[in-house]
Design an enzyme around this catalytic site. Structure first.
Site, PDB file in Angstrom:
ATOM      1  N   LYS A   1      27.001 -46.997 -16.839  1.00 35.41           N
ATOM      2  CA  LYS A   1      26.913 -46.424 -15.488  1.00 35.41           C
ATOM      3  C   LYS A   1      27.642 -45.079 -15.524  1.00 35.41           C
ATOM      4  O   LYS A   1      28.785 -44.944 -15.086  1.00 35.41           O
ATOM      5  CB  LYS A   1      27.539 -47.370 -14.456  1.00 35.41           C
ATOM      6  CG  LYS A   1      26.558 -48.390 -13.914  1.00 35.41           C
ATOM      7  CD  LYS A   1      27.155 -49.245 -12.810  1.00 35.41           C
ATOM      8  CE  LYS A   1      27.210 -48.561 -11.464  1.00 35.41           C
ATOM      9  NZ  LYS A   1      25.926 -48.442 -10.773  1.00 35.41           N
TER      10      LYS A   1
HETATM   11  C1  PLP Z   1      20.492 -48.240 -12.147  1.00 36.07           C
HETATM   12  C2  PLP Z   1      21.021 -49.544 -11.653  1.00 36.07           C
HETATM   13  N1  PLP Z   1      20.358 -50.660 -11.957  1.00 36.07           N
HETATM   14  C3  PLP Z   1      20.774 -51.859 -11.521  1.00 36.07           C
HETATM   15  C4  PLP Z   1      21.904 -51.986 -10.744  1.00 36.07           C
HETATM   16  C5  PLP Z   1      22.350 -53.330 -10.281  1.00 36.07           C
HETATM   17  O1  PLP Z   1      23.568 -53.676 -10.900  1.00 36.07           O
HETATM   18  P1  PLP Z   1      24.597 -54.619 -10.186  1.00 36.07           P
HETATM   19  O2  PLP Z   1      23.864 -55.834  -9.802  1.00 36.07           O
HETATM   20  O3  PLP Z   1      25.612 -54.901 -11.249  1.00 36.07           O
HETATM   21  O4  PLP Z   1      25.149 -53.903  -9.025  1.00 36.07           O
HETATM   22  C6  PLP Z   1      22.624 -50.844 -10.409  1.00 36.07           C
HETATM   23  C7  PLP Z   1      23.836 -50.924  -9.588  1.00 36.07           C
HETATM   24  O5  PLP Z   1      24.904 -50.832 -10.123  1.00 36.07           O
HETATM   25  C8  PLP Z   1      22.184 -49.597 -10.879  1.00 36.07           C
HETATM   26  O6  PLP Z   1      22.834 -48.479 -10.569  1.00 36.07           O
END
Ligand code: PLP
Length: 304
Positions: free
Chosen positions: A159
């Site tokens: 991220k």
């Molecule tokens: C690109 C992306 N995909 C998927 C997710 C979903 O991840 P999470 O369930 O850990 O929030 C997120 C959010 O963080 C994201 O930014």
């Protein structure tokens, strides 16, 4: 969505007043997108605020940093405690929690090796990311004209702040075209995920979500949803999905910390049955699990 200020922000080891958490205009990450961050939610539970899978989120922050070659000055345990202290300082029962680690002021140029790493954690009240009706009425999705970056362009497993330029372009394109959210295809033309959510589509009674190799972030909500769904007896598979698979899906939902479980009612104007029976069950169980209302998943709520 506008930010509502709270009392304090945790900044390099100290809780400081919200308004004092400022950075210099020449902060490295502001220029090059080299920071790493997390998005976490705290929910009201019978035992006070519970931060959903906080330790897993802080572990992922460490992994994001590891991929970027960034050395975080705080351990997972220290960051977990810092997030709890930040949430406690707000007095809120429920909020969104945003940790960020970034290269600070003092060096310029693309070499990050000499840069110092600063870490902050802020939290504020945040409503339903895709709208209050998303779980029931569903959201309208558009296949983005933007391609999700592949593993050798930008690391989708991390991220990293700069990765979200791609997401932001797709999100704004979708909104301007009258949709709620965008679906990203990878350079091979396969479904990856959405701009800030993972995606699940049902085909022949099976719920399918794309793998990390397709460019999807390993979502903590995705993982929770898969556990909930399997425990309930639904069949789940991590596998590739094509654009056509989406157009003929029997039901579909997207999930993430911000969006929680949001049903999908159409993709590129092709109607999808919404909310589907599996989506309804999963959304309802997830909403209870995050609030500590299902014994089996109580450990997911880390109390402040
Ligand atoms: C690109 C992306 N995909 C998927 C997710 C979903 O991840 P999470 O369930 O850990 O929030 C997120 C959010 O963080 C994201 O930014």
């Amino acid at each position: 969505m506008a930010i509502t200020p709270t009392e304090k922000i945790w900044f390099n080891g100290e809780l400081i007043p919200w308004g004092d958490a400022k950075i210099h205009i020449l902060t490295h990450t502001l220029h090059y997108g080299t920071g790493v961050f997390e998005g976490i939610r705290a929910y009201e539970t019978d035992d006070g605020p519970g931060i959903f899978r906080l330790t897993d989120h802080m572990r992922r922050l460490h992994q994001s940093a590891q991929i970027m070659g960034m050395e975080l000055p705080y351990s997972v345990a220290e960051l977990v405690q810092a997030a709890k202290d930040t949430v406690a300082s707000t007095g809120l029962d429920a909020c969104y929690v945003r940790p960020i680690a970034y290269y600070g002021y003092g060096e310029m140029g693309l070499n990050t090796i000499p840069c110092s790493v600063d870490v902050a954690i802020a939290c504020w009240p945040w409503g339903a990311y895709l709208g209050d009706d998303a779980a029931t009425k569903g959201v309208r999705m558009k296949i983005s004209s933007w391609t999700r970056h592949d593993h050798n362009t930008m690391p989708p497993l991390s991220k990293t702040t700069g990765n979200y330029v791609n997401s932001s372009l797709a999100k704004v394109e979708a909104l301007k075209a009258g949709y709620d959210e965008a679906i990203m295809l990878n350079p091979d033309g396969l479904v990856s995920e959405c701009t800030g959510e993972n995606i699940f589509a049902a085909r022949r009674g099976l719920l399918i979500t794309p793998p990390i190799s397709a460019g999807a972030l390993p979502g903590i909500t995705q993982d929770s949803v898969m556990t909930i769904a399997r425990d309930h007896g639904f069949e789940i598979r991590v596998d590739d999905l094509s654009r056509s698979d989406l157009y003929v899906a029997e039901e579909m939902f997207v999930c993430g910390t911000a969006a929680e479980v949001s049903a999908v009612n159409s993709v590129d104007h092709r109607a999808i049955p919404c909310p589907g029976p599996m989506t309804k069950t999963i959304a309802s169980k997830y909403a209870k699990a995050v609030r500590g209302q299902i014994d089996k998943y109580k450990d997911w709520c880390e109390h402040v």
